[in-house]
Motif scaffolding. Structure first.
Motif, PDB file in Angstrom:
ATOM      1  N   THR A   1      -1.574   2.134  -4.224  1.00  0.00           N
ATOM      2  CA  THR A   1      -2.817   1.724  -4.262  1.00  0.00           C
ATOM      3  C   THR A   1      -3.420   1.003  -3.093  1.00  0.00           C
ATOM      4  OG1 THR A   1      -4.713   0.266  -5.283  1.00  0.00           O
ATOM      5  CG2 THR A   1      -2.441  -0.711  -5.301  1.00  0.00           C
ATOM      6  N   ASP A   2      -4.498   1.024  -2.548  1.00  0.00           N
ATOM      7  CA  ASP A   2      -5.091   0.590  -1.299  1.00  0.00           C
ATOM      8  C   ASP A   2      -5.907  -0.828  -1.549  1.00  0.00           C
ATOM      9  OD1 ASP A   2      -4.214   2.608   0.279  1.00  0.00           O
ATOM     10  OD2 ASP A   2      -5.926   3.675   0.115  1.00  0.00           O
ATOM     11  N   THR A   3      -6.057  -1.202  -3.028  1.00  0.00           N
ATOM     12  CA  THR A   3      -6.845  -2.105  -3.373  1.00  0.00           C
ATOM     13  C   THR A   3      -5.795  -3.352  -4.038  1.00  0.00           C
ATOM     14  OG1 THR A   3      -6.916  -1.464  -5.780  1.00  0.00           O
ATOM     15  CG2 THR A   3      -8.432  -0.433  -4.266  1.00  0.00           C
ATOM     16  N   ASN A   4      -4.485  -3.394  -3.921  1.00  0.00           N
ATOM     17  CA  ASN A   4      -3.736  -4.399  -4.570  1.00  0.00           C
ATOM     18  C   ASN A   4      -3.681  -4.537  -5.970  1.00  0.00           C
ATOM     19  OD1 ASN A   4      -4.609  -5.736  -1.583  1.00  0.00           O
ATOM     20  ND2 ASN A   4      -2.251  -5.837  -2.099  1.00  0.00           N
TER      21      ASN A   4
ATOM     22  N   THR B   1      -5.021   9.285 -11.364  1.00  0.00           N
ATOM     23  CA  THR B   1      -5.869   8.506 -10.679  1.00  0.00           C
ATOM     24  C   THR B   1      -6.380   7.303 -11.358  1.00  0.00           C
ATOM     25  OG1 THR B   1      -6.422  10.100  -9.130  1.00  0.00           O
ATOM     26  CG2 THR B   1      -7.877   8.307  -9.006  1.00  0.00           C
TER      27      THR B   1
ATOM     28  N   GLY C   1      -8.958   0.577  -9.412  1.00  0.00           N
ATOM     29  CA  GLY C   1      -8.365  -0.350  -8.667  1.00  0.00           C
ATOM     30  C   GLY C   1      -9.387  -1.558  -8.659  1.00  0.00           C
TER      31      GLY C   1
ATOM     32  N   SER D   1     -11.542  -1.885  -6.194  1.00  0.00           N
ATOM     33  CA  SER D   1     -12.760  -1.102  -5.503  1.00  0.00           C
ATOM     34  C   SER D   1     -12.469   0.259  -5.803  1.00  0.00           C
ATOM     35  CB  SER D   1     -12.535  -1.522  -4.270  1.00  0.00           C
ATOM     36  OG  SER D   1     -13.351  -0.500  -3.268  1.00  0.00           O
TER      37      SER D   1
ATOM     38  N   THR E   1       0.944  -1.202  -0.203  1.00  0.00           N
ATOM     39  CA  THR E   1       0.060  -0.122   0.027  1.00  0.00           C
ATOM     40  C   THR E   1       0.882   1.204   0.086  1.00  0.00           C
ATOM     41  OG1 THR E   1      -0.067  -0.117   2.437  1.00  0.00           O
ATOM     42  CG2 THR E   1      -2.031  -1.076   1.190  1.00  0.00           C
TER      43      THR E   1
ATOM     44  N   LEU F   1     -13.984   2.658  -4.211  1.00  0.00           N
ATOM     45  CA  LEU F   1     -14.172   2.991  -3.217  1.00  0.00           C
ATOM     46  C   LEU F   1     -12.758   3.381  -2.506  1.00  0.00           C
ATOM     47  CD1 LEU F   1     -17.026   1.575  -1.479  1.00  0.00           C
ATOM     48  CD2 LEU F   1     -17.038   3.592  -2.638  1.00  0.00           C
ATOM     49  N   LYS F   2     -11.617   3.047  -3.077  1.00  0.00           N
ATOM     50  CA  LYS F   2     -10.305   3.266  -2.648  1.00  0.00           C
ATOM     51  C   LYS F   2      -9.531   3.881  -3.467  1.00  0.00           C
ATOM     52  CE  LYS F   2     -10.556   0.058   0.954  1.00  0.00           C
ATOM     53  NZ  LYS F   2     -10.067   0.421   2.242  1.00  0.00           N
ATOM     54  N   SER F   3      -8.482   4.567  -3.027  1.00  0.00           N
ATOM     55  CA  SER F   3      -7.444   5.250  -3.905  1.00  0.00           C
ATOM     56  C   SER F   3      -6.446   4.768  -4.652  1.00  0.00           C
ATOM     57  CB  SER F   3      -6.971   6.563  -3.251  1.00  0.00           C
ATOM     58  OG  SER F   3      -6.165   5.908  -2.387  1.00  0.00           O
ATOM     59  N   THR F   4      -6.240   4.787  -5.747  1.00  0.00           N
ATOM     60  CA  THR F   4      -5.079   4.219  -6.640  1.00  0.00           C
ATOM     61  C   THR F   4      -4.595   5.315  -7.559  1.00  0.00           C
ATOM     62  OG1 THR F   4      -6.070   2.316  -6.842  1.00  0.00           O
ATOM     63  CG2 THR F   4      -4.630   2.586  -8.459  1.00  0.00           C
TER      64      THR F   4
END
Length: 126
Positions: A111-114, A87, A90, A92, A66, A94-97
């Motif tokens: 990314t917070d979504t992998n 941007t 990802g 999701s 992350t 709802l998460k930032s990438t």
């Protein structure tokens, strides 16, 4: 069917058109040597190409972190004039990438979504 004339009559015109078209010979795969980054076939893997002064980068990667991670170093002639920040999508919405591309050609992603997927374009004037 009638024998309609082709809009381009001579071989040189056809050759010039083929030269300007995008093809597999000018699409360059991106393979990261970062152990936290791997291409993800579900998002089309990663690649870049240059047409004229325009460079297009497609990232389709799995990110096992992350934190901001180094992805790839673009070669000279395919680097932006200034910092590029985007941007991306990802796994999701709802998460930032995010992705950053520096003037020296280094691409970083966080990314917070992998996962990260998306395209970005810029001009390279060298």
């Amino acid at each position: 069917m009638s024998n309609m004339p082709l809009p381009f009559q001579n071989a040189q015109e056809i050759k010039n058109l083929r030269k300007d078209k995008l093809n597999a010979n000018i699409v360059v795969p991106i393979v990261s040597n970062n152990p936290n980054i791997s291409n993800y076939n579900g998002f089309g893997n990663s690649y870049y190409y240059k047409t004229g002064t325009r460079v297009c980068v497609h990232l389709g990667i799995k990110v096992d972190s992350t934190e901001w991670e180094f992805v790839f170093h673009l070669p000279e002639g395919c680097r932006p004039y200034g910092l590029v920040q985007k941007t991306l999508c990802g796994s999701s919405l709802l998460k930032s990438t995010g992705v950053q591309l520096s003037q020296n050609g280094d691409i970083y992603v966080q990314t917070d979504t992998n996962y990260a997927c998306g395209d970005f374009e810029f001009d390279a004037f060298n």
